[in-house]
Design an enzyme around this catalytic site. Structure first.
Site, short mmCIF file in Angstrom:
data_model
loop_
_atom_site.label_atom_id
_atom_site.label_comp_id
_atom_site.label_asym_id
_atom_site.label_seq_id
_atom_site.Cartn_x
_atom_site.Cartn_y
_atom_site.Cartn_z
N TYR A 198 0.89 -1.17 0.00
CA TYR A 198 0.00 0.00 0.00
C TYR A 198 0.92 1.21 0.00
CZ TYR A 198 -4.48 -1.98 1.73
OH TYR A 198 -5.67 -2.63 1.87
N HIS B 261 -12.41 -5.72 -2.69
CA HIS B 261 -11.87 -5.70 -1.33
C HIS B 261 -12.90 -6.31 -0.35
CE1 HIS B 261 -8.24 -3.57 0.43
NE2 HIS B 261 -8.81 -3.99 1.53
N GLY C 143 -16.00 -12.64 -2.03
CA GLY C 143 -17.25 -13.38 -1.90
C GLY C 143 -17.14 -14.87 -2.12
C1 LIG Z 1 -9.61 -8.50 7.87
C2 LIG Z 1 -9.25 -8.15 6.46
C3 LIG Z 1 -8.10 -7.39 6.21
C4 LIG Z 1 -7.75 -7.08 4.89
N1 LIG Z 1 -6.59 -6.39 4.68
C5 LIG Z 1 -6.17 -6.19 3.41
C6 LIG Z 1 -4.90 -5.59 3.17
O1 LIG Z 1 -4.17 -5.23 4.10
N2 LIG Z 1 -4.51 -5.46 1.86
C7 LIG Z 1 -5.31 -5.85 0.81
O2 LIG Z 1 -4.91 -5.71 -0.34
N3 LIG Z 1 -6.52 -6.41 1.02
C8 LIG Z 1 -6.95 -6.60 2.29
N4 LIG Z 1 -8.16 -7.22 2.50
C9 LIG Z 1 -8.99 -7.63 1.35
C10 LIG Z 1 -8.67 -9.06 0.91
O3 LIG Z 1 -7.40 -9.13 0.32
C11 LIG Z 1 -9.72 -9.57 -0.10
O4 LIG Z 1 -9.78 -8.67 -1.18
C12 LIG Z 1 -11.11 -9.72 0.52
O5 LIG Z 1 -11.01 -10.30 1.80
C13 LIG Z 1 -11.98 -10.60 -0.37
O6 LIG Z 1 -13.29 -10.64 0.12
P1 LIG Z 1 -13.87 -11.92 0.93
O7 LIG Z 1 -12.98 -12.10 2.11
O8 LIG Z 1 -15.25 -11.49 1.36
O9 LIG Z 1 -13.89 -13.07 0.00
C14 LIG Z 1 -8.56 -7.51 3.81
C15 LIG Z 1 -9.69 -8.28 4.07
C16 LIG Z 1 -10.05 -8.60 5.37
C17 LIG Z 1 -11.27 -9.44 5.62
#
Ligand SMILES: Cc1cc2nc3c(=O)[nH]c(=O)nc-3n(C[C@H](O)[C@H](O)[C@H](O)COP(=O)(O)O)c2cc1C
Length: 375
Positions: free
Chosen positions: A133, A270, A303
């Site tokens: 990031y 995300h 999802g």
């Molecule tokens: C607790 C949590 C923290 C996350 N932190 C990041 C992150 O630091 N960087 C990032 O690119 N995506 C982050 N994401 C998004 C995930 O990479 C991913 O896109 C997302 O969880 C997909 O959705 P789903 O979990 O509902 O399938 C985060 C997701 C969650 C649930």
């Protein structure tokens, strides 16, 4: 750990996680932005995609191996980058890295990690990808990517859908902050979850280790707008390995990324954590595949809750998929055993779905396996 027998799907993992985690942490994982319409919509959009069962195909021999951006993997799914994973279970980052290496799939180490880059790379090898990031300016971001490169990371994920951390109501209401802010309600929440609290205290409260200097303090809510097209160009010139850009929903953006010589795009909203009202990624995936041509690498998340979702994403244009919340819930529910269990469940699920739709390998999955292909 007796809990593991209670996990048969990602929903079971979520229920266990709900019981085990303080509300503050559970809501951090499960919550999303706004009225959480996009996060719910990601799941219902998958429900709307139908697979076509096929008859009389010899599917006695099936396998899940595939390749993505030049690497071979034993399965078509990995673990998406997620910040502060160790809040779910001690050493979660290392457990995921080890699983990625031993089972042969990629996992993303988030910039907001609470485990050091070298430690994770030692556990995951080339299966660990580094997610960047632009938190505290482009200079720091370039420095971090150079550090990751010198440690040996070969694949960089640049996440671009967080120009500003979105307003997530559950986090605001619970007073969730990193590092922790301990008020009375947080104290009570932790006190009624003694297993989690004692375990976390014993191993140390996770902190974002890449942002520990006074002058570059970690602030989740700070804007991350340094990630513009110029920055992407700059990154391309210094990063020698593969770069994939995560958080793409626009066909125009995807085409421009391909044109810049980036190795792949990652279609994602995300998990509905950024823009409420953004489309479910599964609905725009076919358009992006169409625009980029059949050979350009496309990853997908948001999802996915079972094996049939993975098959649907592959059929809709993804080459590879990533799991998010189900992994953290499995870790929170049953630690390392929970992680192994959920990974096996997803593989088994894909395998069974492949038999139903009459395919023997991942490469055979294209849009002809979708029910709408015969309309
Ligand atoms: C607790 C949590 C923290 C996350 N932190 C990041 C992150 O630091 N960087 C990032 O690119 N995506 C982050 N994401 C998004 C995930 O990479 C991913 O896109 C997302 O969880 C997909 O959705 P789903 O979990 O509902 O399938 C985060 C997701 C969650 C649930």
């Amino acid at each position: 750990m007796g809990n593991i027998e209670k996990i048969f799907d990602s929903n079971d993992a979520r229920s266990l996680s709900h019981r085990r985690l303080p509300k503050l942490i559970y809501d951090f994982i499960e919550g999303a932005t706004g009225r959480e319409i996009s996060s719910k919509g990601n799941l219902t959009a998958f429900d709307d995609v139908k697979l076509l069962p096929r008859a009389l195909v010899d599917v006695s021999e099936r396998n899940l191996t595939t390749s993505f951006m030049g690497n071979n993997y034993s399965q078509p799914f990995g673990i998406a980058p997620m910040g502060m994973c160790n809040l779910t279970y001690p050493n979660a980052d290392i457990l995921m890295a080890k699983a990625a290496k031993s089972r042969s799939f990629p996992h993303g180490l988030a910039a907001a990690t609470s485990t050091g880059l070298a430690e994770v790379h030692a556990a995951g090898g080339d299966n660990s990808w580094f997610q960047l990031y632009v938190f505290v300016g482009t200079e720091k971001a370039l420095e971090l990517s150079q550090k990751a490169q010198s440690i040996g990371y070969k694949t960089l994920i640049l996440t671009v859908d967080v120009p500003q951390t979105a307003r997530r109501m559950r986090e605001l209401r619970n007073g969730f902050q990193v590092p922790f802010n301990m008020g009375l309600s947080q104290f009570i929440d932790l006190a009624i979850h003694p297993f989690w609290s004692l375990r976390t205290l014993a191993t140390g409260i996770p902190k974002p280790v890449l942002f520990q200097n006074e002058d570059e303090k970690f602030d989740r809510t700070a804007h991350r707008m340094g990630a513009n097209w110029d920055f992407l160009n700059q990154l391309r010139s210094i990063w020698k390995g593969k770069i994939i850009v995560k958080g793409i929903l626009s066909v125009e953006d995807a085409k421009r990324i391909k044109k810049l010589g980036i190795d792949g795009v990652w279609v994602s909203n995300h998990g509905g954590r950024q823009l409420d009202g953004a489309p479910a990624p599964i609905t725009v995936l076919p358009l992006i595949r169409n625009a980029l041509g059949k050979d350009y690498p496309i990853a997908f998340d948001s999802g996915i809750r079972d094996g049939s979702d993975i098959v649907k994403a592959l059929a809709s244009g993804a080459d590879f998929t990533f799991l998010g919340r189900p992994i953290l819930h499995a870790l929170a529910g049953a630690g390392s055993a929970g992680l192994e269990r959920i990974l096996s469940i997803f593989s088994e699920d894909i395998n069974v779905v492949m038999a139903q739709i009459g395919v023997k390998g991942i490469y055979e999955i294209d849009n002809s396996v979708l029910a709408r292909s015969q309309e």
